[in-house]
Design an enzyme around this catalytic site. Structure first.
Site, mmCIF file in Angstrom:
data_model
loop_
_atom_site.group_PDB
_atom_site.id
_atom_site.type_symbol
_atom_site.label_atom_id
_atom_site.label_comp_id
_atom_site.label_asym_id
_atom_site.label_seq_id
_atom_site.Cartn_x
_atom_site.Cartn_y
_atom_site.Cartn_z
ATOM 1 N N ARG A 1 44.672 55.979 51.194
ATOM 2 C CA ARG A 1 44.529 54.650 51.826
ATOM 3 C C ARG A 1 43.073 54.171 51.882
ATOM 4 N NH1 ARG A 1 48.315 56.888 55.360
ATOM 5 N NH2 ARG A 1 50.413 56.222 54.849
ATOM 6 N N HIS B 1 39.980 32.105 28.751
ATOM 7 C CA HIS B 1 41.161 32.981 28.840
ATOM 8 C C HIS B 1 42.221 32.567 27.830
ATOM 9 C CE1 HIS B 1 40.082 34.164 33.241
ATOM 10 N NE2 HIS B 1 39.603 35.034 32.376
ATOM 11 N N GLU C 1 27.913 35.740 31.024
ATOM 12 C CA GLU C 1 28.144 35.546 32.469
ATOM 13 C C GLU C 1 26.833 35.162 33.173
ATOM 14 O OE1 GLU C 1 31.127 35.464 33.715
ATOM 15 O OE2 GLU C 1 32.283 36.502 32.151
ATOM 16 N N HIS D 1 35.361 39.153 25.322
ATOM 17 C CA HIS D 1 35.454 38.287 26.498
ATOM 18 C C HIS D 1 34.253 37.340 26.585
ATOM 19 C CE1 HIS D 1 36.444 37.018 30.562
ATOM 20 N NE2 HIS D 1 35.245 37.397 30.978
#
Ligand SMILES: NC(=O)c1ccc[n+]([C@@H]2O[C@H](COP(=O)([O-])OP(=O)(O)OC[C@H]3O[C@@H](n4cnc5c(N)ncnc54)[C@H](O)[C@@H]3O)[C@@H](O)[C@H]2O)c1
Length: 556
Positions: free
Chosen positions: A320, A446, A384, A458
């Site tokens: 978790r 995309h 980017e 990308h």
């Protein structure tokens, strides 16, 4: 063609310091020492300054000088609020200093804006100390206004606990309990010489979660052990990497962790996008169990965005959730994927379909690792950075235009690029609005990736997508042709594509399949000018088609 009625809030970037320098690359970094009272900030600061031949500023002395009275008098006559206001002004001023050792007050980093200013100003080192030793050092001290009441109520440890989260957000934490001033100063001097003097860091404020520092420096992986010391990691550390990256840097990381006393083991996976899968996530869980990892340990993601996304997902879900450390080794991971908390796995039905938000406790970006990175990977990661410059930092764009893409790989400019993302994700951590601005160029990008069955890189798809978004903006009347020309020029200069060879009709259907489309209608981020973008635009498919056709050349 009209603005979508469900248009999300438009871009509004806040300058956390109010003092963003116009040319930060011209300034030299500072050393900033912080920590609880009694940890040795002033004496260690003076010793570090002497050792390195740098000027030394003690913020408390500076406050007394400016106020013309002792701090205890400021407290008694005007109250703590007044003191904190002066402190904040001085903290902002720090961002304009250069090559200076600065000791902050013990309460300075409690204010998030002060923390951001400190990180912005240089290499921040938190000094800490065992509570028993602190009590001994502070005994008989009459100059500290917050101390008297604190000691009387025996809550020194309580006050320390309250402040610990703020102190722990900085890149380096050194325990001074069993060290002399000279020894601590020596250690800081070594850090500075190894990495700090060319380092840059920034702090990401996560609403409802702990802030974390992003530390950019050459050779930073060698300091990873020191960076993780005193962060409450008491058990094993699993270093997750891919076989390319591991070949270059795994030993450095394991050596650094082990020399700081950590019990570290590694899991090396195949490189490439196909590793971002549930299959490899289960492989990680098995290796974590085998290696004895538990919630007191941590996962270090050493690699590009693939390793970061996969290891981040595994760290978020194993037992978790256990602490995550991001060590990005690609341009894309340094300026984008290691920050913001998104993790993702691909399935046969799509990219990043499974994921959770998981923020790292620290990001350690060793810019030297970029030397072994393939030129095409660098170029694509820079797409980017260029996006960040266009959507939020014209000064960074000018640096790219003037100095070319090598300038983009400087720690200063990498951190400056990430700074644009930081400002946006802090305002919208779960992508419910303004974070969509980071999608500039990605709607068409995309669609191109999907149309080409992901055979295009990308970064190349984003490059074409940004050109399409700028050209659509021009057609919609939001920007002049100068913006398009500037974007295309800087992309060409970085050897990124601005023209393509596909039939526009093949690309259009993929626009409505984009994850960020709203009720199957694609939404565009359009640009008005450099630094001013807007999300939520609906655009007629005919306009997109025309633009894609005008960008098309045969036989490219
Ligand atoms: N979580 C986010 O917010 C976010 C944002 C953007 C992208 N991403 C994800 O990031 C992934 C792409 O990341 P990437 O571009 O870093 O690709 P990557 O992780 O696949 O790395 C690219 C290649 O470079 C190699 N490599 C990495 N660092 C190296 C180094 N220093 N020296 C030599 N080789 C090195 C890798 O082994 C790999 O072969 C995608 O899966 C994308 O979905 C995530």
């Amino acid at each position: 063609m009209r603005r979508a009625p469900e248009t999300l809030p438009q871009m509004q970037l806040k300058d956390p310091l109010g003092t963003a320098p116009t040319n930060p690359s011209s300034s030299k970094s500072n050393i900033i020492l912080t920590g609880f009272m009694g940890t040795g900030k002033t004496s260690v600061g003076a010793a570090v300054a002497k050792q390195l031949g740098m000027p030394f500023v003690d913020m408390d002395d500076e406050i007394e000088r400016q106020a013309g009275m002792e701090i205890s008098e400021i407290f008694s006559r005007f109250g703590e609020g007044h003191f904190r206001r002066i402190e904040k002004d001085i903290c902002r001023h720090m961002a304009t200093l250069s090559g200076t050792v600065i000791a902050t007050g013990g309460g300075t980093p409690l204010d998030p804006e002060n923390r951001a200013a400190m990180c912005f100003a240089g290499m921040v080192v938190t000094l800490c100390c065992l509570p028993a030793e602190l009590g001994r050092r502070l005994e008989g001290d009459t100059k500290r206004p917050l101390l008297e009441g604190t000691l009387k109520s025996s809550s020194l440890a309580g006050l320390y606990e309250q402040r610990k989260t703020a102190y722990d957000s900085f890149p380096f934490i050194l325990d001074t309990s069993n060290r002399s001033v000279t020894n601590t100063a020596q250690r800081i001097g070594d850090l500075w010489r190894d990495a700090g003097s060319r380092s840059k860091s920034l702090l990401v404020n996560v609403p409802g979660d702990q802030d974390y520092a992003v530390y950019f420096a050459p050779g930073a992986l060698e300091s990873l052990g020191v960076i993780l010391e005193n962060r409450g990691i008491e058990s094993k550390i699993a270093v997750v990497s891919d076989s390319h990256v591991a070949g270059f840097y795994l030993n450095t990381v394991l050596r650094s962790l082990r020399s700081s006393g950590f019990d570290a083991f590694s899991v090396v996976l195949p490189p490439g996008e196909t590793t971002k899968s549930l299959h490899y996530a289960s492989r990680l869980y098995e290796k974590f169990v085998e290696g004895g990892l538990d919630r007191r340990g941590a996962v270090v993601a050493l690699g590009g965005g693939v390793v970061g996304d996969l290891a981040g997902f595994a760290a978020a879900t194993f037992m978790r959730g256990i602490p995550l450390v991001q060590c990005p080794t690609t341009v894309l991971a340094m300026v984008d994927s290691s920050v913001g908390g998104k993790t993702g796995l691909d399935t046969k039905d799509g990219k990043n379909l499974i994921g959770v938000f998981k923020h790292p406790v620290v990001v350690c970006a060793d810019v030297d690792t970029l030397q072994s990175l393939d030129t095409d990977e660098k170029r694509c990661g820079l797409a980017e950075s260029i996006k960040h410059a266009f959507i939020g930092d014209e000064g960074l764009l000018r640096a790219f235009e003037d100095d070319g893409c090598e300038a983009a790989l400087d720690p200063e400019n990498l951190s400056r690029s990430l700074e644009v993302k930081r400002r946006i994700v802090e305002q919208d951590p779960h992508e419910r609005g303004i974070r969509e601005l980071l999608n500039f160029g990605h709607t068409v990008g995309h669609a191109i990736e999907a149309h080409t069955r992901y055979s295009i890189r990308h970064g190349e798809a984003v490059s074409l997508g940004m050109v399409a978004a700028a050209r659509i903006s021009h057609r919609m009347g939001t920007c002049d042709s100068g913006v398009v020309e500037r974007l295309e020029a800087v992309l060409r200069q970085t050897a990124l594509p601005v023209r393509h060879t596909w039939d526009a009709d093949g690309i259009i259907p993929f626009l409505s399949a984009d994850k960020k489309a709203f009720r199957c209608t694609p939404r565009f981020v359009l640009i008005r000018s450099v630094g001013e973008v807007e999300n939520g635009w609906k655009v007629d498919a005919a306009v997109v088609r025309d633009v894609l056709e005008e960008m098309r050349i045969d036989g490219l």
